[in-house]
Design a protein around this motif. Sequence first.
Motif, PDB file in Angstrom:
ATOM      1  N   ILE A  77       0.841  -1.198   0.000  1.00 55.23           N
ATOM      2  CA  ILE A  77       0.000   0.000   0.000  1.00 55.23           C
ATOM      3  C   ILE A  77       0.876   1.249   0.000  1.00 55.23           C
ATOM      4  O   ILE A  77       0.656   2.187  -0.778  1.00 55.23           O
ATOM      5  N   SER A  78       1.879   1.227   0.848  1.00 53.03           N
ATOM      6  CA  SER A  78       2.789   2.368   0.916  1.00 53.03           C
ATOM      7  C   SER A  78       3.438   2.614  -0.441  1.00 53.03           C
ATOM      8  O   SER A  78       3.554   3.751  -0.900  1.00 53.03           O
ATOM      9  N   GLN A  79       3.848   1.543  -1.089  1.00 56.45           N
ATOM     10  CA  GLN A  79       4.487   1.671  -2.396  1.00 56.45           C
ATOM     11  C   GLN A  79       3.528   2.203  -3.451  1.00 56.45           C
ATOM     12  O   GLN A  79       3.920   2.991  -4.309  1.00 56.45           O
ATOM     13  N   TRP A  80       2.288   1.786  -3.377  1.00 53.70           N
ATOM     14  CA  TRP A  80       1.284   2.301  -4.323  1.00 53.70           C
ATOM     15  C   TRP A  80       1.122   3.810  -4.130  1.00 53.70           C
ATOM     16  O   TRP A  80       1.112   4.571  -5.089  1.00 53.70           O
ATOM     17  N   GLU A  81       0.983   4.212  -2.881  1.00 62.12           N
ATOM     18  CA  GLU A  81       0.687   5.618  -2.599  1.00 62.12           C
ATOM     19  C   GLU A  81       1.875   6.523  -2.896  1.00 62.12           C
ATOM     20  O   GLU A  81       1.713   7.718  -3.111  1.00 62.12           O
ATOM     21  N   ARG A  82       3.058   5.953  -2.905  1.00 61.82           N
ATOM     22  CA  ARG A  82       4.242   6.754  -3.222  1.00 61.82           C
ATOM     23  C   ARG A  82       4.590   6.649  -4.698  1.00 61.82           C
ATOM     24  O   ARG A  82       5.543   7.261  -5.169  1.00 61.82           O
ATOM     25  N   GLY A  83       3.839   5.852  -5.435  1.00 65.59           N
ATOM     26  CA  GLY A  83       4.090   5.714  -6.867  1.00 65.59           C
ATOM     27  C   GLY A  83       5.280   4.830  -7.189  1.00 65.59           C
ATOM     28  O   GLY A  83       5.735   4.773  -8.327  1.00 65.59           O
ATOM     29  N   GLU A  84       5.755   4.096  -6.168  1.00 66.85           N
ATOM     30  CA  GLU A  84       6.906   3.232  -6.409  1.00 66.85           C
ATOM     31  C   GLU A  84       6.501   1.993  -7.201  1.00 66.85           C
ATOM     32  O   GLU A  84       7.266   1.482  -8.012  1.00 66.85           O
ATOM     33  N   LYS A  85       5.300   1.517  -6.943  1.00 63.43           N
ATOM     34  CA  LYS A  85       4.752   0.404  -7.716  1.00 63.43           C
ATOM     35  C   LYS A  85       3.290   0.697  -8.005  1.00 63.43           C
ATOM     36  O   LYS A  85       2.662   1.484  -7.325  1.00 63.43           O
ATOM     37  N   ARG A  86       2.785   0.043  -9.037  1.00 64.28           N
ATOM     38  CA  ARG A  86       1.405   0.285  -9.433  1.00 64.28           C
ATOM     39  C   ARG A  86       0.594  -0.985  -9.313  1.00 64.28           C
ATOM     40  O   ARG A  86       1.013  -2.047  -9.770  1.00 64.28           O
ATOM     41  N   PRO A  87      -0.586  -0.876  -8.696  1.00 64.32           N
ATOM     42  CA  PRO A  87      -1.450  -2.044  -8.547  1.00 64.32           C
ATOM     43  C   PRO A  87      -1.816  -2.614  -9.913  1.00 64.32           C
ATOM     44  O   PRO A  87      -1.982  -1.871 -10.872  1.00 64.32           O
ATOM     45  N   ALA A  88      -1.955  -3.947  -9.992  1.00 68.95           N
ATOM     46  CA  ALA A  88      -2.243  -4.599 -11.268  1.00 68.95           C
ATOM     47  C   ALA A  88      -3.559  -5.365 -11.204  1.00 68.95           C
ATOM     48  O   ALA A  88      -4.291  -5.263 -10.222  1.00 68.95           O
ATOM     49  N   GLY A  89      -3.830  -6.115 -12.241  1.00 63.05           N
ATOM     50  CA  GLY A  89      -5.028  -6.943 -12.400  1.00 63.05           C
ATOM     51  C   GLY A  89      -5.993  -7.071 -11.247  1.00 63.05           C
ATOM     52  O   GLY A  89      -6.919  -6.276 -11.128  1.00 63.05           O
ATOM     53  N   PRO A  90      -5.823  -8.096 -10.417  1.00 66.10           N
ATOM     54  CA  PRO A  90      -6.774  -8.364  -9.337  1.00 66.10           C
ATOM     55  C   PRO A  90      -6.832  -7.225  -8.317  1.00 66.10           C
ATOM     56  O   PRO A  90      -7.898  -6.947  -7.760  1.00 66.10           O
ATOM     57  N   SER A  91      -5.719  -6.555  -8.093  1.00 68.27           N
ATOM     58  CA  SER A  91      -5.700  -5.442  -7.152  1.00 68.27           C
ATOM     59  C   SER A  91      -6.544  -4.284  -7.667  1.00 68.27           C
ATOM     60  O   SER A  91      -7.280  -3.645  -6.901  1.00 68.27           O
ATOM     61  N   LEU A  92      -6.451  -4.023  -8.964  1.00 73.04           N
ATOM     62  CA  LEU A  92      -7.260  -2.958  -9.552  1.00 73.04           C
ATOM     63  C   LEU A  92      -8.741  -3.273  -9.431  1.00 73.04           C
ATOM     64  O   LEU A  92      -9.565  -2.394  -9.199  1.00 73.04           O
TER      65      LEU A  92
END
Lengths: 107, 107
Positions: A77-92
């Motif tokens: 979650i932290s990585q998503w919110e910082r733009g370090e990684k982007r959620p994919a398929g099932p997460s989206l």
Amino acid sequence: MKKSKAYRSEAAAAIHETATGLFEAGVIDKRTMREFDDSCLTPIHEFTPGEIRALREREQVSQTVFAHHLNISKDSISQWERGEKRPAGPSLKLLSLIERKGLASIA
Amino acid sequence: MKKSKAYRSEAAAAIHETATGLFEAGVIDKRTMREFDDSCLTPIHEFTPGEIRALREREQVSQTVFAHHLNISKDSISQWERGEKRPAGPSLKLLSLIERKGLASIA
DNA sequence: GACAAGTATAGTACAAAGTTCTACAATTAG
DNA sequence: CTAATTGTAGAACTTTGTACTATACTTGTC
């Protein structure tokens, strides 16, 4: 993943049931049914880091609790919110569900 | 991911709202609230290839349609059902939701 | 019958998601 | 003051999930 048309979920659900009945009665064919099925899914789109954070804050939960609901680690979650990684398929899919129906809908 | 106690979802939802009220009123503290929150989540477990196939067939959809609902590729579903790969984090959450509440609940 | 479309298996190669670990602030609670 | 919570940051690592083939069985249509 491709596009998907937008329908109001409640109306769509009701109409879908009707369509299922029509299909079972042989009024509409398999192909029409399948394409109709697709069009009923909640529209899925990408999320910017800010949108993810806004969504979580709207639900008033910490990153840790949010992560539990999605069945992923708090670090993600932290990585998503910082733009370090982007959620994919099932997460989206899950994020879209939360956006449309709230966190409680996937509890 | 750790354990998570099982509650009937409908009952849990109602009780949860009550607990939220108690929290906002200052009757129960933050910690209790968070732990309670966790306990309300749908239990998540691993799925064997056979269970995944059974679940999909229970919902009467092809691998392709099932994949659309989960927002993943049809190949992944095939791989899950053949045991070539195993669904992880967010995918398990979606499968658990389908198992408990049906495919329509995540439409 | 021939032909196309839908369904599922099988195998490869690859990018990127998600995990785990650690350490470090800032804030809040007790 | 001490302890717990919350969030950031960076690293190395594992494996999911994707994309692309090719094949085969079934079904419906002309």
